[in-house]
Design an enzyme around this catalytic site. Structure first.
Site, PDB file in Angstrom:
ATOM      1  N   GLY A   1       0.783  -1.234   0.000  1.00  0.00           N
ATOM      2  CA  GLY A   1       0.000   0.000   0.000  1.00  0.00           C
ATOM      3  C   GLY A   1       0.811   1.278   0.000  1.00  0.00           C
TER       4      GLY A   1
ATOM      5  N   HIS B   1      -2.179   6.371  -5.204  1.00  0.00           N
ATOM      6  CA  HIS B   1      -3.216   5.493  -4.675  1.00  0.00           C
ATOM      7  C   HIS B   1      -4.507   6.300  -4.608  1.00  0.00           C
ATOM      8  CE1 HIS B   1      -4.501   2.377  -1.395  1.00  0.00           C
ATOM      9  NE2 HIS B   1      -5.478   2.648  -2.231  1.00  0.00           N
TER      10      HIS B   1
ATOM     11  N   HIS C   1     -12.826  11.169 -17.654  1.00  0.00           N
ATOM     12  CA  HIS C   1     -12.133  11.398 -18.921  1.00  0.00           C
ATOM     13  C   HIS C   1     -10.922  12.333 -18.777  1.00  0.00           C
ATOM     14  CE1 HIS C   1     -13.728  15.524 -19.489  1.00  0.00           C
ATOM     15  NE2 HIS C   1     -14.768  15.041 -18.810  1.00  0.00           N
TER      16      HIS C   1
END
Length: 198
Positions: A55, A131, A122
């Site tokens: 992580g 993350h 988009h």
């Protein structure tokens, strides 16, 4: 989660995990082979691909460099329950979790995580080793700098730029640009700390 995703890919044969914890024998029924000292030997035995399931953005980036210097190619873990536009671009070693959506012409940098139920709209540009935590939503044309962490449920309005190695707290709503190496929280999001480290 990553093991489950990789198991769903018929082109991938899982061999085992590497972990520093000597007490671990298996993770999700996959054997723990040992620690990082085994990596060069595994590559010499013909194991050519790896995925980094860690992580910490900084540690993931460092391990990516280490693995590539040993000759490994980084695979991506793309959930079959995610949706990715054909025009999106994903770097190596990316994790895209179940329920994630990556829309048209978005770019996801190498070693980044688009976590469960996160949406990247988009033309967003997500840097290396970022993350985007579960349930986060990025509107169109958002730029997220290298190493940035957006906490669970973060919302970012259109065309916002977030600098490298920023940390945005869970549930925050980003309505203005954020500098690099900041910690920012709240609705609307505000900078509460600037850091000199990553």
């Amino acid at each position: 989660m990553v093991i489950d995703i990789l198991r769903a890919d018929p082109k991938i044969e899982l061999v085992g995990c590497i972990d520093k914890d000597p007490s671990l024998r298996s993770v999700a029924r996959l054997p723990v082979l040992g620690d990082d000292s085994l990596l060069a030997g595994l590559h010499a035995q013909g194991i050519q691909h790896a995925f980094i399931a860690i992580g910490s953005n900084r540690v993931r980036q460092q391990l990516g460099q280490q693995l590539e210097s040993l000759g490994f190619r980084l695979v991506s873990a793309i959930s079959p329950f995610s949706w990715i536009s054909d025009s999106a671009q994903l770097g190596d070693g990316v994790a895209v979790m179940p329920g994630a959506v990556i829309n048209a012409e978005a770019k996801i940098g190498r070693l980044s995580i688009i976590n469960t139920g996160a949406t990247v709209d988009h033309e967003c540009d997500i840097g290396e080793a970022c993350h985007i935590a579960p349930g986060s939503a990025l509107s169109g044309n958002v730029t997220v700098g290298k190493g940035t962490f957006l906490g669970t449920g973060t919302r970012v309005i259109d065309a916002i730029e977030i600098g490298p190695w920023a940390m945005v707290g869970a549930g925050s709503v980003v309505t203005r640009p954020l500098p690099g190496r900041c910690t920012a929280v709240g609705v609307p999001c505000r900078v509460i700390k600037l850091r000199t480290d990553d």
